[in-house]
Design a protein around this motif. Structure first.
Motif, PDB file in Angstrom:
ATOM      1  N   ASN A   1      -9.282  13.578 -19.379  1.00 26.85           N
ATOM      2  CA  ASN A   1     -10.202  12.570 -19.667  1.00 26.85           C
ATOM      3  C   ASN A   1     -10.969  11.907 -18.421  1.00 26.85           C
ATOM      4  O   ASN A   1     -11.898  11.070 -18.700  1.00 26.85           O
ATOM      5  CB  ASN A   1      -9.152  11.120 -20.491  1.00 26.85           C
ATOM      6  CG  ASN A   1      -8.203  10.935 -19.207  1.00 26.85           C
ATOM      7  OD1 ASN A   1      -7.510  11.989 -18.598  1.00 26.85           O
ATOM      8  ND2 ASN A   1      -7.722   9.567 -18.980  1.00 26.85           N
TER       9      ASN A   1
ATOM     10  N   PHE B   1     -13.374  14.138 -21.592  1.00 28.60           N
ATOM     11  CA  PHE B   1     -12.527  14.260 -22.848  1.00 28.60           C
ATOM     12  C   PHE B   1     -11.632  13.306 -23.393  1.00 28.60           C
ATOM     13  O   PHE B   1     -11.325  12.275 -22.319  1.00 28.60           O
ATOM     14  CB  PHE B   1     -11.553  15.475 -22.610  1.00 28.60           C
ATOM     15  CG  PHE B   1     -12.309  16.971 -22.481  1.00 28.60           C
ATOM     16  CD1 PHE B   1     -12.884  17.691 -23.477  1.00 28.60           C
ATOM     17  CD2 PHE B   1     -12.442  17.342 -21.040  1.00 28.60           C
ATOM     18  CE1 PHE B   1     -13.425  18.807 -23.478  1.00 28.60           C
ATOM     19  CE2 PHE B   1     -13.258  18.632 -21.064  1.00 28.60           C
ATOM     20  CZ  PHE B   1     -13.661  19.225 -22.007  1.00 28.60           C
ATOM     21  N   ASN B   2     -11.445  13.113 -24.577  1.00 28.82           N
ATOM     22  CA  ASN B   2     -10.597  12.067 -24.964  1.00 28.82           C
ATOM     23  C   ASN B   2      -9.051  12.702 -25.438  1.00 28.82           C
ATOM     24  O   ASN B   2      -8.687  13.100 -26.411  1.00 28.82           O
ATOM     25  CB  ASN B   2     -10.998  11.491 -26.314  1.00 28.82           C
ATOM     26  CG  ASN B   2     -10.266  10.411 -26.879  1.00 28.82           C
ATOM     27  OD1 ASN B   2      -9.395   9.778 -26.247  1.00 28.82           O
ATOM     28  ND2 ASN B   2     -10.616  10.064 -28.391  1.00 28.82           N
ATOM     29  N   GLY B   3      -8.399  12.884 -24.295  1.00 30.32           N
ATOM     30  CA  GLY B   3      -7.099  13.505 -24.295  1.00 30.32           C
ATOM     31  C   GLY B   3      -7.401  15.171 -24.089  1.00 30.32           C
ATOM     32  O   GLY B   3      -8.380  15.316 -23.814  1.00 30.32           O
TER      33      GLY B   3
ATOM     34  N   GLU C   1     -12.815  23.357 -27.582  1.00 29.24           N
ATOM     35  CA  GLU C   1     -13.564  22.171 -27.220  1.00 29.24           C
ATOM     36  C   GLU C   1     -13.881  22.142 -25.798  1.00 29.24           C
ATOM     37  O   GLU C   1     -15.242  21.710 -25.244  1.00 29.24           O
ATOM     38  CB  GLU C   1     -12.531  20.706 -27.318  1.00 29.24           C
ATOM     39  CG  GLU C   1     -12.285  20.430 -28.741  1.00 29.24           C
ATOM     40  CD  GLU C   1     -11.282  19.666 -28.816  1.00 29.24           C
ATOM     41  OE1 GLU C   1     -11.041  18.872 -30.155  1.00 29.24           O
ATOM     42  OE2 GLU C   1     -10.047  19.595 -28.042  1.00 29.24           O
TER      43      GLU C   1
ATOM     44  N   HIS D   1     -17.769  21.840 -24.881  1.00 34.63           N
ATOM     45  CA  HIS D   1     -18.167  20.659 -23.677  1.00 34.63           C
ATOM     46  C   HIS D   1     -19.081  21.504 -22.602  1.00 34.63           C
ATOM     47  O   HIS D   1     -19.971  20.736 -22.109  1.00 34.63           O
ATOM     48  CB  HIS D   1     -16.961  20.094 -23.019  1.00 34.63           C
ATOM     49  CG  HIS D   1     -17.212  19.024 -22.114  1.00 34.63           C
ATOM     50  ND1 HIS D   1     -17.288  17.592 -22.363  1.00 34.63           N
ATOM     51  CD2 HIS D   1     -16.872  19.105 -20.665  1.00 34.63           C
ATOM     52  CE1 HIS D   1     -17.645  16.942 -21.205  1.00 34.63           C
ATOM     53  NE2 HIS D   1     -17.033  17.860 -20.061  1.00 34.63           N
TER      54      HIS D   1
END
Length: 131
Positions: free
Chosen positions: A109, A113-115, A121, A125
């Motif tokens: 995060n 990132f969200n978690g 992912e 990214h």
């Protein structure tokens, strides 16, 4: 009919060994990617691949004296993971990265990132396609 139990047993053993080989690949490839990054003290993974699913747990110890240094090391580890052709998109990355004394803990995060992201992912990214 006596052959049927033997065939079933052989199929089950093949499935278990296939799962084991996936877990072994995971447990070798993740640390190899992480340890290629300066500032990583140790990296250990425990992986399970069973019946189309699984999980990945990691302990990544980093060397840093500030949170910004820790984030930079973690960011480099994530990019090394993204670049590794041996890692599958669906596998999860570490939840946290900790200094040896435990005084600094960072997570994905901290770099947007969200978690904890999966490998796919991370690749998306950073725009990294493994070679």
């Amino acid at each position: 009919m006596r052959l049927l139990p033997a065939v079933v047993a052989a199929a089950l053993m093949l499935s278990v060994s296939a799962c084991s080989s996936g877990a072994a690949k995971c447990e070798e490839a993740f640390p190899a990617a992480a340890m290629s990054v300066p500032g990583v003290v140790s990296a250990e993974w425990d992986c399970s691949e069973q019946f189309g699913g699984g999980w990945q747990r990691a302990d990544v110890v980093i060397e840093a004296t500030t949170e910004d240094e820790a984030i930079a090391v973690m960011d480099a580890v994530l990019q090394a993971i993204a670049a590794s052709p041996d890692l599958e998109d669906r596998w999860a990355t570490p939840q946290e990265y900790v200094t040896e004394d435990g005084s600094i803990i960072v997570g994905a995060n901290d770099v947007g990132f969200n978690g904890p992201p999966n490998v796919g992912e991370v690749r998306e990214h950073y725009g990294i396609t493994p070679g």
